[in-house]
Design an enzyme around this catalytic site. Structure first.
Site, short mmCIF file in Angstrom:
data_model
loop_
_atom_site.label_atom_id
_atom_site.label_comp_id
_atom_site.label_asym_id
_atom_site.label_seq_id
_atom_site.Cartn_x
_atom_site.Cartn_y
_atom_site.Cartn_z
N ASP A 1 32.96 0.70 -39.26
CA ASP A 1 33.55 1.89 -38.64
C ASP A 1 33.10 1.99 -37.18
O ASP A 1 33.89 2.31 -36.28
CB ASP A 1 33.13 3.13 -39.42
CG ASP A 1 33.39 2.96 -40.91
OD1 ASP A 1 34.55 2.75 -41.28
OD2 ASP A 1 32.42 3.00 -41.70
N HIS B 1 30.99 6.70 -45.42
CA HIS B 1 31.96 5.64 -45.16
C HIS B 1 33.21 5.95 -45.98
O HIS B 1 33.42 5.42 -47.07
CB HIS B 1 31.42 4.26 -45.52
CG HIS B 1 32.49 3.21 -45.53
ND1 HIS B 1 33.12 2.80 -44.38
CD2 HIS B 1 33.08 2.55 -46.54
CE1 HIS B 1 34.04 1.91 -44.69
NE2 HIS B 1 34.05 1.75 -46.00
#
Ligand code: NAX
Length: 324
Positions: free
Chosen positions: A159, A187
């Site tokens: 990410d 996440h």
């Protein structure tokens, strides 16, 4: 000669495993002067495929690769492990409720945590990649009472790297110009990529882009990038996920001034103690430290809190299921 570092990879026959193992064996995980042995853990029906990957690893004649073991028993695969990359997980199938998903993964990460507790080396470092990564890491950590909790981490580096790349493209700068990027929270789609502390040439990134771009394009593009990859490729992120796992462990071991990683909270920034949540982190002396003293404005607070709330819900759900 230096003793090889033992790296255990679960889900070794999967697509991330295939993208990861060759890079570990070539020295990109730990350094070009660190010999490694690989331990591949798979379910029994995928052991043969793992053997095929091992044959290809042999065929690379990597100078740093000192051995490959394959097992379907975590007690064997984690024996003496220094680094554990927990990639194999139970994917969500059509019609599966969240409780079913958490329960199936509890059946994987509980026993793996216990095997790590009982058999891994004293310096074991664990990175969980398999989803839901933060909560899977929490389950494993809770089954390893003899291992310092800080050794269990989950991956938000993909990410982080996605956020770097999106911002670099927007501003027309190389990614190397961007400092202090941060992913907060889970996440998952609730993650919060924070541009209010990110700097380009010493200037805050959030001040160099429109608020509407930040809110309506940047944040959702980063958070939903995994789905966009599936849409385009017909398969989920693999090489980029493997790359992020390499980055995470490399920086944990070798040090960094600032990146993102999901680590056990000490209560910093209002994140309840014990949750495995993504923070801005530095690594010094082989240990992650949460970067302290950042001011969090209302915009960021709301988003961090929402993602952390989701982590608390996942924790409560696995508690109720008796998984921790
Ligand atoms: P694959 O389905 O290609 O491979 C998974 C492998 O794990 C399979 O070979 C399977 O046999 C094995 N496995 C299942 N249970 C196991 C167990 N108990 N012990 C050992 N091996 C086991 O999936 P892949 O694309 O490699 O993705 C792996 C995981 O990474 C998934 O959970 C996925 O959701 C997750 N991801 C996490 C990311 C992150 O940023 N944290 C991004 C990429 C990826 O989506």
């Amino acid at each position: 000669a230096q003793t090889p570092v033992k790296v255990t990879v679960t889900g070794a026959a999967g697509q991330i495993g295939y993208a990861l193992l060759f890079r570990i064996a070539s020295g990109q995980l730990l350094g070009a002067d660190v010999p490694v042995t690989l331990s591949l853990l798979e379910v029994p029906q995928a052991v043969k495929a793992a053997e095929g990957t091992a044959m290809e690893l042999d065929d690379c004649a990597f100078p740093l690769l000192r051995g490959i073991e394959i097992a379907d028993d975590p007690n064997v695969a984690f024996d003496g492990a220094n680094v554990a990359l927990l990639v194999g997980a139970m994917p969500r199938k059509a019609g599966m409720e969240r409780g079913d998903l958490l329960e199936a993964n509890g059946g994987i990460f509980g026993p793996q945590g216990k095997a790590i507790n009982d058999h891994a080396a004293d310096d074991i470092r664990v990175l969980v990649v398999g989803n839901p990564a933060n909560t899977n890491a929490l389950i494993a950590q809770q089954h390893a009472p003899d291992v310092p909790a800080e050794r269990f981490t989950a991956m938000t580096r993909l990410d982080h790297n996605r956020a770097l790349s999106q911002l670099a493209a927007k501003l027309g700068v190389p990614v190397t110009e961007i400092k202090k990027m941060t992913i907060w929270g889970n996440h998952s789609a609730t993650q919060y990529p924070d541009l209010f502390h990110t700097e380009i040439g010493g200037k805050i990134a959030a001040e160099q882009v429109d608020e509407s771009w930040l809110r309506d394009t940047f944040i959702p593009t980063v958070a939903k990038r995994g789905a966009a990859i599936i849409d385009a490729r017909g398969a989920s992120s693999a090489a980029s996920a493997a790359n992020a796992a390499i980055d995470h462990v490399h920086d944990w071991v070798n040090g960094t001034e600032w990146t993102s990683a999901a680590i056990v909270s000490d209560g910093s920034y209002g994140v309840p103690e014990g949750l495995i949540s993504s923070f801005p982190v530095a690594s010094r002396g082989g240990r992650w430290e949460i970067i302290q003293g950042l001011e969090i404005d209302a915009f960021s607070r709301e988003r961090i809190d929402a993602s952390v709330r989701e982590l608390e819900e996942e924790r409560d759900a696995v508690r109720k299921l008796g998984l921790i």
